[in-house]
Scaffold this active site. Structure first.
Site, PDB file in Angstrom:
ATOM      1  N   TYR A  85       0.913  -1.153   0.012  1.00  0.00           N
ATOM      2  CA  TYR A  85      -0.030   0.024  -0.171  1.00  0.00           C
ATOM      3  C   TYR A  85       0.952   1.208  -0.065  1.00  0.00           C
ATOM      4  O   TYR A  85       0.838   1.941   0.777  1.00  0.00           O
ATOM      5  CB  TYR A  85      -1.034  -0.144   1.142  1.00  0.00           C
TER       6      TYR A  85
ATOM      7  N   HIS B 145       7.535   5.432   1.198  1.00  0.00           N
ATOM      8  CA  HIS B 145       8.075   4.297   0.437  1.00  0.00           C
ATOM      9  C   HIS B 145       8.689   4.738  -0.800  1.00  0.00           C
ATOM     10  O   HIS B 145       9.912   4.140  -1.030  1.00  0.00           O
ATOM     11  CB  HIS B 145       6.991   3.301   0.060  1.00  0.00           C
TER      12      HIS B 145
ATOM     13  N   GLN C 263       4.399 -10.218  12.906  1.00  0.00           N
ATOM     14  CA  GLN C 263       4.608  -8.844  13.614  1.00  0.00           C
ATOM     15  C   GLN C 263       3.330  -8.125  14.094  1.00  0.00           C
ATOM     16  O   GLN C 263       3.137  -7.020  14.572  1.00  0.00           O
ATOM     17  CB  GLN C 263       5.341  -7.801  12.768  1.00  0.00           C
TER      18      GLN C 263
ATOM     19  N   GLY D 120      12.314   3.720   6.835  1.00  0.00           N
ATOM     20  CA  GLY D 120      12.062   4.875   7.016  1.00  0.00           C
ATOM     21  C   GLY D 120      12.113   5.293   8.502  1.00  0.00           C
ATOM     22  O   GLY D 120      12.115   4.448   9.422  1.00  0.00           O
TER      23      GLY D 120
END
Ligand code: PAF
Length: 280
Positions: free
Chosen positions: A32, A37, A61, A147
Site C-alpha cells: 500500500y 515508501h 509482527q 523510514g
C-alpha cells in the site's frame, strides 16, 4: 520490472546480478505504497544497480487484536509505483512461501525493544526482526532502506545487523509528511474526515517539542509535558506513549543532552499512529 512470488525466483535473479558484478538494494515494505515508501525506493535506485522492493504483510509482527486482516493492500498500484520509480523486482510472496509449516525459528532482539512500541506491542519486533532477517537472506542486499517514521524499528534493525554481523548497510531515510504535517502512513487510510483532522495533533506535538529544544529547553518533563498537553486537548486522541529515549539504546532518558529520540504513539479513534523526531 518483475513481480516475483517465490523465494527461489528472487534468489536466482540476484545470483545472476551478482555474477554481473551489480550491487543490490532492498526496500522492505508491507505494501500500500505511498510517497514515504517512494522516497526509500528513489534513494535505493540512486545508490544501487538493482533494487528489490518486498511487499509482504507479515502476520508474525501483528498481535492477536491488531489490524492484520484489515491492513490495506493493493499490489497492482504498488507494482505501478515501483516500476515508475525504477525498481527491478517486486517480491510479493504468499504467507506459506515465507513461513513453512511448523516454522519455529525467531530472531529476538532484546533491550532496544523494551520501551515505546515494544511495550504496547510485545511480539511486534520479534516478528519484524525475523522477517527482515529472512528478507536479507533471500535478497542478500548491499544496502537496505528503512523510514525514520518507524524510528524504533530502525534502531532495532541496526542493532540486529550489528549483533549478528550481517553484511548489509542499513540506511535510515527521513519522515515524509503530507502538506499539513501528518506523517505519511498506510494506516492513514483508516481515518475518517474528522479523525484525519484530529490526527494533526501528532505533528503539532512534534513541532512543539522541536521548538522547545531549539530554544534551549533540555528538561524532558517540560518538553514531554507540553507535547502531551497538545494531544490531550484533542477529544479524539488517546495517548499510548510520548517518551524521550536515548537514540542508540532506546532507554528512557530525561534530558535532551545527548542524541535522543522523542517518540509517540497516539490512538485517533481506533487507529494507532506514530510520529517522532530525533535530536542529534
Ligand atoms: O516497516 C514495515 O513496513 C515492516 O515492519 C517491515 C520492515 C517491512 C517488516 O515487515
Amino acid at each position: 520490472m518483475i513481480l516475483e512470488k517465490t523465494v527461489e525466483g528472487v534468489k536466482k535473479q540476484v545470483r545472476q546480478w551478482r555474477a554481473e558484478g551489480l550491487s543490490v538494494g532492498l526496500v522492505p515494505t508491507m505494501g500500500y505504497l505511498h510517497e514515504g515508501h517512494k522516497s526509500l525506493i528513489d534513494r535505493a535506485v540512486k545508490e544501487n544497480d538493482r533494487v528489490v522492493v518486498s511487499v509482504f504483510v507479515n502476520p508474525m509482527q501483528f498481535g492477536p487484536t491488531e489490524d492484520l486482516e484489515t491492513y490495506p493492500r493493493d499490489i497492482d498500484a504498488d507494482c505501478k509505483l515501483c516500476e515508475a520509480a525504477g525498481a527491478a523486482i517486486v517480491f510479493n510472496p504468499e504467507v506459506s512461501e515465507m513461513y513453512a509449516e511448523n516454522f519455529t525459528t525467531f530472531v529476538d532482539t532484546t533491550g532496544v525493544t523494551e520501551e515505546l512500541c515494544g511495550k504496547s506491542r510485545p511480539i511486534h519486533f520479534r516478528g519484524v526482526c525475523t522477517v527482515v532477517n529472512k528478507l536479507f537472506n533471500i535478497v542478500t542486499p548491499d544496502r537496505a532502506y528503512f523510514g525514520q517514521k518507524d524510528a524504533q524499528q530502525l534502531a532495532v534493525i541496526r542493532r540486529m545487523v550489528r549483533d549478528l554481523n550481517m553484511n548489509v548497510t542499513v540506511i535510515g531515510c527521513p519522515i515524509i509528511r503530507e502538506d499539513d504535517g501528518l506523517a505519511k502512513s498506510s494506516r492513514n487510510t483508516y481515518l475518517s474526515k474528522e479523525e484525519r483532522q484530529a490526527a494533526l495533533v501528532l505533528s503539532k506535538a512534534v513541532n512543539e517539542g522541536k521548538r522547545l529544544i531549539a530554544e534551549g529547553e533540555k528538561d524532558g518533563e517540560v518538553i514531554l509535558g507540553k507535547m502531551k498537553a497538545i494531544i490531550e486537548a484533542e477529544p479524539l486522541a488517546k495517548i499510548d506513549y510520548v517518551e524521550m529515549v536515548k537514540w542508540d539504546t532506546i532507554e528512557i532518558h530525561h534530558t535532551a543532552d545527548c542524541p535522543v529520540l522523542v517518540a509517540m504513539a497516539v490512538y485517533i479513534g481506533k487507529t494507532r499512529l506514530i510520529d517522532n523526531f530525533i535530536v542529534e
